[in-house]
Motif scaffolding. Structure first.
Motif, PDB file in Angstrom:
ATOM      1  N   LEU A  74       0.691  -1.173   0.060  1.00  0.00           N
ATOM      2  CA  LEU A  74      -0.012  -0.040  -0.062  1.00  0.00           C
ATOM      3  C   LEU A  74       0.895   1.286   0.121  1.00  0.00           C
ATOM      4  N   VAL A  75       0.657   2.001  -0.802  1.00  0.00           N
ATOM      5  CA  VAL A  75       1.401   3.417  -0.935  1.00  0.00           C
ATOM      6  C   VAL A  75       0.257   4.676  -0.589  1.00  0.00           C
ATOM      7  N   ASP A  76       0.759   5.306   0.383  1.00  0.00           N
ATOM      8  CA  ASP A  76      -0.061   6.387   0.840  1.00  0.00           C
ATOM      9  C   ASP A  76       0.519   7.784  -0.025  1.00  0.00           C
ATOM     10  N   LEU A  77      -0.297   8.175  -0.664  1.00  0.00           N
ATOM     11  CA  LEU A  77      -0.041   9.336  -1.568  1.00  0.00           C
ATOM     12  C   LEU A  77      -0.880  10.678  -1.435  1.00  0.00           C
ATOM     13  N   ASP A  78      -1.314  10.755   0.031  1.00  0.00           N
ATOM     14  CA  ASP A  78      -2.199  11.699   0.453  1.00  0.00           C
ATOM     15  C   ASP A  78      -1.399  12.425   1.624  1.00  0.00           C
ATOM     16  N   PRO A  79      -1.105  13.667   1.813  1.00  0.00           N
ATOM     17  CA  PRO A  79      -0.421  14.492   2.727  1.00  0.00           C
ATOM     18  C   PRO A  79      -1.199  14.297   4.137  1.00  0.00           C
ATOM     19  N   GLN A  80      -2.495  13.919   3.957  1.00  0.00           N
ATOM     20  CA  GLN A  80      -3.110  13.790   5.177  1.00  0.00           C
ATOM     21  C   GLN A  80      -3.083  12.414   6.188  1.00  0.00           C
ATOM     22  N   PHE A  81      -2.285  11.690   5.278  1.00  0.00           N
ATOM     23  CA  PHE A  81      -1.675  10.187   5.853  1.00  0.00           C
ATOM     24  C   PHE A  81      -2.777   9.363   6.748  1.00  0.00           C
ATOM     25  N   ASN A  82      -3.894   9.528   6.217  1.00  0.00           N
ATOM     26  CA  ASN A  82      -5.194   8.575   6.841  1.00  0.00           C
ATOM     27  C   ASN A  82      -4.713   7.107   6.631  1.00  0.00           C
ATOM     28  N   LEU A  83      -4.146   6.781   5.577  1.00  0.00           N
ATOM     29  CA  LEU A  83      -4.107   5.246   5.354  1.00  0.00           C
ATOM     30  C   LEU A  83      -2.994   4.947   6.223  1.00  0.00           C
ATOM     31  N   SER A  84      -1.712   5.758   6.242  1.00  0.00           N
ATOM     32  CA  SER A  84      -0.964   5.257   7.439  1.00  0.00           C
ATOM     33  C   SER A  84      -1.070   5.053   8.670  1.00  0.00           C
ATOM     34  N   GLN A  85      -1.823   5.967   9.162  1.00  0.00           N
ATOM     35  CA  GLN A  85      -2.520   5.711  10.373  1.00  0.00           C
ATOM     36  C   GLN A  85      -3.317   4.477  10.498  1.00  0.00           C
ATOM     37  N   TYR A  86      -4.188   4.327   9.267  1.00  0.00           N
ATOM     38  CA  TYR A  86      -5.250   3.014   9.672  1.00  0.00           C
ATOM     39  C   TYR A  86      -4.329   1.876   9.660  1.00  0.00           C
ATOM     40  N   VAL A  87      -3.247   1.640   8.931  1.00  0.00           N
ATOM     41  CA  VAL A  87      -2.730   0.415   8.600  1.00  0.00           C
ATOM     42  C   VAL A  87      -1.761   0.182   9.730  1.00  0.00           C
ATOM     43  N   LEU A  88      -0.929   1.323  10.020  1.00  0.00           N
ATOM     44  CA  LEU A  88       0.015   1.187  11.253  1.00  0.00           C
ATOM     45  C   LEU A  88      -0.602   1.250  12.500  1.00  0.00           C
ATOM     46  N   GLY A  89      -1.824   1.746  12.752  1.00  0.00           N
ATOM     47  CA  GLY A  89      -2.381   2.017  13.816  1.00  0.00           C
ATOM     48  C   GLY A  89      -1.751   3.564  14.645  1.00  0.00           C
ATOM     49  N   VAL A  90      -2.465   4.355  15.486  1.00  0.00           N
ATOM     50  CA  VAL A  90      -2.177   5.675  15.683  1.00  0.00           C
ATOM     51  C   VAL A  90      -0.740   5.525  16.457  1.00  0.00           C
ATOM     52  N   GLU A  91      -0.540   4.614  17.383  1.00  0.00           N
ATOM     53  CA  GLU A  91       0.788   4.567  18.155  1.00  0.00           C
ATOM     54  C   GLU A  91       1.952   4.336  17.381  1.00  0.00           C
ATOM     55  N   ARG A  92       1.805   3.362  16.466  1.00  0.00           N
ATOM     56  CA  ARG A  92       2.981   2.979  15.554  1.00  0.00           C
ATOM     57  C   ARG A  92       3.364   4.001  14.703  1.00  0.00           C
ATOM     58  N   PHE A  93       2.461   4.706  14.009  1.00  0.00           N
ATOM     59  CA  PHE A  93       2.475   5.785  13.041  1.00  0.00           C
ATOM     60  C   PHE A  93       3.205   7.005  13.711  1.00  0.00           C
ATOM     61  N   GLU A  94       2.994   7.261  15.149  1.00  0.00           N
ATOM     62  CA  GLU A  94       3.375   8.240  15.925  1.00  0.00           C
ATOM     63  C   GLU A  94       5.001   7.921  16.178  1.00  0.00           C
ATOM     64  N   GLU A  95       5.159   6.675  16.368  1.00  0.00           N
ATOM     65  CA  GLU A  95       6.658   6.235  16.603  1.00  0.00           C
ATOM     66  C   GLU A  95       7.437   6.503  15.593  1.00  0.00           C
ATOM     67  N   LEU A  96       6.915   6.095  14.030  1.00  0.00           N
ATOM     68  CA  LEU A  96       7.485   6.304  12.828  1.00  0.00           C
ATOM     69  C   LEU A  96       7.901   7.700  12.651  1.00  0.00           C
ATOM     70  N   LEU A  97       7.036   8.780  13.057  1.00  0.00           N
ATOM     71  CA  LEU A  97       7.323  10.031  13.074  1.00  0.00           C
ATOM     72  C   LEU A  97       8.423  10.585  13.919  1.00  0.00           C
ATOM     73  N   ASN A  98       8.316  10.088  15.031  1.00  0.00           N
ATOM     74  CA  ASN A  98       9.179  10.609  16.065  1.00  0.00           C
ATOM     75  C   ASN A  98      10.744  10.116  15.763  1.00  0.00           C
ATOM     76  N   ALA A  99      10.774   8.992  15.274  1.00  0.00           N
ATOM     77  CA  ALA A  99      12.016   8.470  14.807  1.00  0.00           C
ATOM     78  C   ALA A  99      12.695   8.937  13.397  1.00  0.00           C
ATOM     79  N   ASN A 100      11.705   9.742  12.768  1.00  0.00           N
ATOM     80  CA  ASN A 100      12.143  10.539  11.489  1.00  0.00           C
ATOM     81  C   ASN A 100      12.434   9.564  10.510  1.00  0.00           C
TER      82      ASN A 100
END
Length: 347
Positions: free
Chosen positions: A110-136
């Motif tokens: 799956l490729v998220d091409l939306d700056p609103q990143f809804n797909l990323s949050q849905y697939v990873l879950g909110v916590e895992r997505f936040e970890e991804l962002l925090n780890a840059n």
């Protein structure tokens, strides 16, 4: 007759895919492809070899003595697209992807091409997505950033998050997005092809690549047109949601006119999503059906109704069929639509 795609021509001549694309558009003597398939143009090996020898280019013929399972696989690329937000694109993309990996034993990216990143949050879950962002960690916006002199460009494989890898070889992987994507594409007006070229490098690793597209037209829209074999159009049967369909048709037509020599995606069909028996929904569905008939656009037989279990699953990074308290009727509804989707793309 042995056939070569654009990537194979580039490998054989020791150049980039962009070099081959430039020769094709700028050199009248460059061989014409013998066919334009969904996956792109194909040439006969002999025509490319003859041209290269005239140009005194070094030719390295491919070794076809051993072909791995990966080299025989070539992903179908489907863009989920509507020029109106709030129609359930991300929810649909995530659940169809999960279904393909879990219930059909496919390798799905799956490729998220939306700056609103809804797909990323849905697939990873909110916590895992936040970890991804925090780890840059790198995301899709890194692919569209201008190249830095002296620094090697990022590889698309570096962007992939392995959400689930199953023992039978099936998988669900994700290339996530973040808000910075909206700014990166402002500087990438001449790089719409970059997604297609990079996905070509990994199409042999997957059965399906699904693009969750931004609802506003931008360079990301054109990037999806370049990369996709098909466009699936989720539509929520409400007035403001249905107006995105004519805009999408217009956008596709403009792409065809501006790129007459490039392959363009076919519309796989309209998927009615989040439907109910409201009078407004019935009226809006009739409007969409008239537009679809006018432009000869297929409509999926199966539809998805409203369910609170979709957002509940999104919070945990789970598909509907793994979500606690999801009704069997809703799970079956998703299964019917998913089977139709995969049958339409030959998987």
């Amino acid at each position: 007759m042995e056939l070569l795609g654009l990537a194979e021509v580039a490998d054989m001549l020791g150049v980039t895919k962009q070099n081959v694309a430039n020769w094709r558009s700028r050199r009248e003597d460059f061989p014409a492809p013998i066919a334009n398939l969904k996956s792109g143009p194909v040439w006969s090996t002999d025509s490319i070899v003859d041209w290269a020898e005239r140009e005194e280019l070094t030719v390295t013929l491919p070794d076809r003595t051993e072909e791995s399972e990966s080299s025989q696989r070539r992903a179908t690329v489907v863009a989920m697209m509507n020029m109106k937000g709030g129609v359930g694109k991300s929810t649909l993309t995530a659940n169809l992807g999960w279904y393909g990996a879990v219930r059909r034993d496919l390798r799905v990216l799956l490729v998220d091409l939306d700056p609103q990143f809804n797909l990323s949050q849905y697939v990873l879950g909110v916590e895992r997505f936040e970890e991804l962002l925090n780890a840059n960690e790198p995301t899709i916006d890194d692919l569209f950033k201008p190249r830095v002199p002296g620094k090697a460009p990022i590889q698309i494989s570096e962007l992939i998050q392995h959400v689930n890898d199953f023992d039978d070889g099936s998988c669900l992987h994700l290339i996530p997005a973040r808000l910075e994507l909206a700014f990166s594409v402002r500087l990438a007006t001449e790089r719409a092809h970059i997604l297609r070229d990079n996905l070509d490098d990994i199409r042999g690793d997957y059965d399906l690549i699904a693009l969750d597209c931004s609802p506003t037209e931008s360079i990301l829209t054109w990037a999806a047109y370049y990369a996709a074999d098909y466009i699936a159009v989720p539509v929520k049967p409400e007035f403001l949601s249905t107006i995105g369909l004519p805009l999408l048709i217009k956008s596709i037509d403009e792409f065809k006119k501006d790129h007459p020599s490039d392959k363009y995606p076919d519309v796989l069909g309209i998927i009615f999503n989040d439907i109910s028996d409201k009078a407004e929904h019935r009226k809006s569905k009739s409007f969409v059906k008239r537009i679809a008939a006018e432009f000869d656009i297929p409509i999926f037989e199966h539809e998805l109704g409203h369910s609170d279990s979709y957002p509940a699953g999104a919070r945990k990074g789970q598909p509907l069929f793994w979500t606690n308290n999801a009704r069997d009727t809703k799970k079956n509804e998703l299964a019917r639509l998913a089977r139709e989707f995969y049958q339409r793309i030959g998987l």
